[in-house]
Scaffold this motif. Structure first.
Motif, PDB file in Angstrom:
ATOM      1  N   HIS A 103       1.086  -1.175  -0.201  1.00 13.98           N
ATOM      2  CA  HIS A 103       0.320  -0.016   0.237  1.00 13.98           C
ATOM      3  C   HIS A 103       1.015   1.553   0.074  1.00 13.98           C
ATOM      4  N   ALA A 104       2.287   1.253   0.386  1.00 19.95           N
ATOM      5  CA  ALA A 104       3.319   2.546   0.866  1.00 19.95           C
ATOM      6  C   ALA A 104       3.382   2.637  -0.341  1.00 19.95           C
ATOM      7  N   ARG A 105       4.104   1.501  -1.346  1.00 25.04           N
ATOM      8  CA  ARG A 105       4.071   1.433  -2.602  1.00 25.04           C
ATOM      9  C   ARG A 105       3.166   2.352  -3.661  1.00 25.04           C
ATOM     10  N   GLY A 106       2.093   2.171  -3.463  1.00 27.83           N
ATOM     11  CA  GLY A 106       1.012   2.189  -4.275  1.00 27.83           C
ATOM     12  C   GLY A 106       1.028   3.527  -4.221  1.00 27.83           C
ATOM     13  N   VAL A 107       1.195   4.038  -3.058  1.00 27.34           N
ATOM     14  CA  VAL A 107       0.986   5.380  -2.531  1.00 27.34           C
ATOM     15  C   VAL A 107       2.271   6.454  -4.039  1.00 27.34           C
ATOM     16  N   GLU A 108       3.025   6.177  -4.357  1.00 24.32           N
ATOM     17  CA  GLU A 108       4.439   6.527  -5.043  1.00 24.32           C
ATOM     18  C   GLU A 108       4.101   6.863  -6.253  1.00 24.32           C
ATOM     19  N   ARG A 109       2.901   5.116  -6.302  1.00 26.51           N
ATOM     20  CA  ARG A 109       1.941   5.290  -8.251  1.00 26.51           C
ATOM     21  C   ARG A 109       1.080   6.363  -8.509  1.00 26.51           C
ATOM     22  N   GLU A 133       2.758   9.485  -9.350  1.00 28.61           N
ATOM     23  CA  GLU A 133       3.409   9.252 -10.516  1.00 28.61           C
ATOM     24  C   GLU A 133       2.105   9.837 -11.482  1.00 28.61           C
ATOM     25  N   ILE A 134       1.072   9.003 -11.310  1.00 23.65           N
ATOM     26  CA  ILE A 134       0.019   8.530 -12.474  1.00 23.65           C
ATOM     27  C   ILE A 134      -0.727   9.924 -11.912  1.00 23.65           C
ATOM     28  N   VAL A 135      -1.297  10.598 -11.113  1.00 24.21           N
ATOM     29  CA  VAL A 135      -1.729  11.912 -10.866  1.00 24.21           C
ATOM     30  C   VAL A 135      -0.953  13.469 -11.141  1.00 24.21           C
ATOM     31  N   THR A 136       0.612  12.806 -11.575  1.00 27.47           N
ATOM     32  CA  THR A 136       1.647  14.288 -11.677  1.00 27.47           C
ATOM     33  C   THR A 136       1.186  13.988 -13.520  1.00 27.47           C
ATOM     34  N   GLU A 137       1.287  12.864 -14.222  1.00 23.78           N
ATOM     35  CA  GLU A 137       1.404  12.877 -15.895  1.00 23.78           C
ATOM     36  C   GLU A 137      -0.268  13.132 -15.706  1.00 23.78           C
ATOM     37  N   ALA A 138      -0.996  12.851 -15.845  1.00 22.44           N
ATOM     38  CA  ALA A 138      -2.470  12.613 -15.576  1.00 22.44           C
ATOM     39  C   ALA A 138      -2.419  14.217 -16.076  1.00 22.44           C
ATOM     40  N   ALA A 139      -1.990  15.019 -14.874  1.00 19.63           N
ATOM     41  CA  ALA A 139      -2.139  16.386 -15.144  1.00 19.63           C
ATOM     42  C   ALA A 139      -1.477  16.938 -16.034  1.00 19.63           C
ATOM     43  N   THR A 140      -0.039  16.611 -16.769  1.00 15.76           N
ATOM     44  CA  THR A 140       0.739  17.768 -17.638  1.00 15.76           C
ATOM     45  C   THR A 140       0.107  17.212 -18.964  1.00 15.76           C
ATOM     46  N   LEU A 141      -0.673  15.943 -18.912  1.00 14.77           N
ATOM     47  CA  LEU A 141      -1.124  15.536 -20.442  1.00 14.77           C
ATOM     48  C   LEU A 141      -2.685  16.740 -20.313  1.00 14.77           C
ATOM     49  N   CYS A 143       0.501  -5.176 -11.053  1.00 14.82           N
ATOM     50  CA  CYS A 143      -0.447  -5.036  -9.760  1.00 14.82           C
ATOM     51  C   CYS A 143       0.189  -3.552  -9.868  1.00 14.82           C
ATOM     52  N   TRP A 144      -0.548  -2.781  -9.131  1.00 12.40           N
ATOM     53  CA  TRP A 144      -0.783  -0.776  -8.742  1.00 12.40           C
ATOM     54  C   TRP A 144       1.041  -0.827  -8.364  1.00 12.40           C
ATOM     55  N   PRO A 145       1.203  -1.490  -7.696  1.00 12.87           N
ATOM     56  CA  PRO A 145       3.125  -0.834  -7.104  1.00 12.87           C
ATOM     57  C   PRO A 145       4.198  -0.457  -8.573  1.00 12.87           C
ATOM     58  N   ASP A 146       3.726  -1.039 -10.039  1.00 20.19           N
ATOM     59  CA  ASP A 146       4.836  -2.036 -10.778  1.00 20.19           C
ATOM     60  C   ASP A 146       3.659  -0.755 -11.742  1.00 20.19           C
ATOM     61  N   PHE A 147       3.192  -0.280 -11.358  1.00 18.90           N
ATOM     62  CA  PHE A 147       1.855   0.681 -12.794  1.00 18.90           C
ATOM     63  C   PHE A 147       2.393   1.742 -12.756  1.00 18.90           C
ATOM     64  N   ASP A 148       3.386   2.289 -13.831  1.00 21.67           N
ATOM     65  CA  ASP A 148       4.195   3.495 -13.901  1.00 21.67           C
ATOM     66  C   ASP A 148       3.717   4.690 -15.279  1.00 21.67           C
ATOM     67  N   VAL A 149       4.155   4.863 -15.666  1.00 18.64           N
ATOM     68  CA  VAL A 149       4.429   6.196 -16.517  1.00 18.64           C
ATOM     69  C   VAL A 149       3.725   5.167 -17.546  1.00 18.64           C
ATOM     70  N   LYS A 150       4.609   4.547 -18.382  1.00 22.98           N
ATOM     71  CA  LYS A 150       4.518   3.455 -19.425  1.00 22.98           C
ATOM     72  C   LYS A 150       3.071   3.026 -20.091  1.00 22.98           C
ATOM     73  N   VAL A 151       3.629   1.970 -18.918  1.00 23.80           N
ATOM     74  CA  VAL A 151       1.604   1.902 -18.910  1.00 23.80           C
ATOM     75  C   VAL A 151       0.691   2.188 -18.570  1.00 23.80           C
ATOM     76  N   PHE A 152       0.301   3.622 -18.108  1.00 25.69           N
ATOM     77  CA  PHE A 152      -0.970   4.596 -18.204  1.00 25.69           C
ATOM     78  C   PHE A 152      -0.504   4.591 -19.858  1.00 25.69           C
ATOM     79  N   HIS A 153       0.073   5.064 -20.442  1.00 26.70           N
ATOM     80  CA  HIS A 153       0.400   5.548 -21.566  1.00 26.70           C
ATOM     81  C   HIS A 153      -0.068   4.644 -22.518  1.00 26.70           C
ATOM     82  N   GLN A 154       0.320   3.297 -22.543  1.00 23.32           N
ATOM     83  CA  GLN A 154      -0.552   2.572 -23.447  1.00 23.32           C
ATOM     84  C   GLN A 154      -1.523   2.414 -23.092  1.00 23.32           C
ATOM     85  N   ALA A 155      -2.393   2.456 -21.860  1.00 27.00           N
ATOM     86  CA  ALA A 155      -3.510   1.834 -21.681  1.00 27.00           C
ATOM     87  C   ALA A 155      -4.037   3.463 -22.560  1.00 27.00           C
ATOM     88  N   LEU A 156      -3.554   4.730 -22.181  1.00 27.68           N
ATOM     89  CA  LEU A 156      -4.083   6.036 -23.114  1.00 27.68           C
ATOM     90  C   LEU A 156      -3.905   5.463 -24.737  1.00 27.68           C
TER      91      LEU A 156
END
Length: 252
Positions: free
Chosen positions: A40-46, A49-57, A217-230
């Motif tokens: 869960h702690a690692r998940g908060v880091e993600r 990261e994803i919030v910042t990327e969504a805002a940037t995009l 899994c969410w703790p490994d869900f990084d910007v690269k994975v997010f971009h693939q979804a988009l």
């Protein structure tokens, strides 16, 4: 111009509202030989990261399933840690939320949360209310059936009091009585950890959302994975029950 040189998609091809079921924190931790709370702690880091990327995009809204109404059934130590982690997030991320011009919201039955947590939620909402960038909505103590039930009870009370006639109840009126009133419906629903279920999340709102599931899994869900979804979202044709696509593959 593309919204990001890394994703190379025009802004109009991106979803206006992305909803995510952040699954697999505990599973990730167990696979790493760690305690579930470390996942869960690692998940908060993600999340950061994803919030910042969504805002940037330039994505309009990001809604994250943070704590469901069913999660109270988990071991007390884990629930206590999650609530403590949530409160810490509210306090620590507040300056970054303001810096990124993010409007912060929480949806769910907040009255059942601890008073100190409610206080921090309200402070973040009030401070960020005038921000005009990404809307970040966290679903906390959220369950879609409870949300619909609360809306129905509210409307039934109005009918009983004579201020509303049954024939005046429309889809729009119901929508406006949900926790998400004023928010656009999600265009894209992402779920991590390869789970193929909705888990009582935004049942009314995702009627026409595109689903995207990843084994990550969410703790490994990084910007690269997010971009693939988009990118996958941008390649789909959305007809909303009709024959003509309102969006299609990029370049179509």
């Amino acid at each position: 111009m593309p919204a990001s040189t890394e994703i190379a998609l025009p802004r109009e091809a991106l979803p206006r509202h992305v909803a995510i079921i952040m699954d697999g924190n505990g599973r990730w931790a167990v696979e790493q030989g760690k305690e579930r709370i470390e996942g869960h702690a690692r998940g908060v880091e993600r999340v950061r990261e994803i919030v910042t990327e969504a805002a940037t995009l330039g994505i309009g809204q990001l809604t994250l399933y943070s704590f469901s109404s069913e999660n109270w059934k988990r071991p007390k130590a884990e629930v206590d840690f999650l609530m403590s982690l949530f409160k810490h997030y509210l306090i620590e991320e507040r300056p970054e939320i303001m810096r990124q011009n993010i409007r912060f919201r929480v949806i769910g039955r907040r009255s059942e949360l601890a008073p100190d947590v409610i206080e921090e939620i309200e402070r973040s909402e009030q401070l960020s209310a005038g921000n005009t960038g990404l809307t970040l909505a966290l679903a906390v103590n959220y369950g879609s059936r409870s949300e619909i039930l609360d809306a129905v009870r509210d409307l039934a009370g109005q009918v009983q009091s004579g201020t509303l006639k049954p024939g005046e109840i429309t889809e729009e009126l119901i929508t406006n009585h949900l926790y998400t009133a004023g928010m656009p419906d999600p265009d894209l629903l992402i779920r991590s950890a390869n789970e193929m279920r909705i888990s009582n999340y935004l049942l009314w709102q995702i009627s026409y959302a595109e689903f995207w599931v990843t084994p990550v899994c969410w703790p490994d869900f990084d910007v690269k994975v997010f971009h693939q979804a988009l990118r996958d979202f941008a390649s789909r044709q959305r007809r909303f029950g009709g024959l003509t696509s309102t969006t299609g593959p990029v370049g179509e």
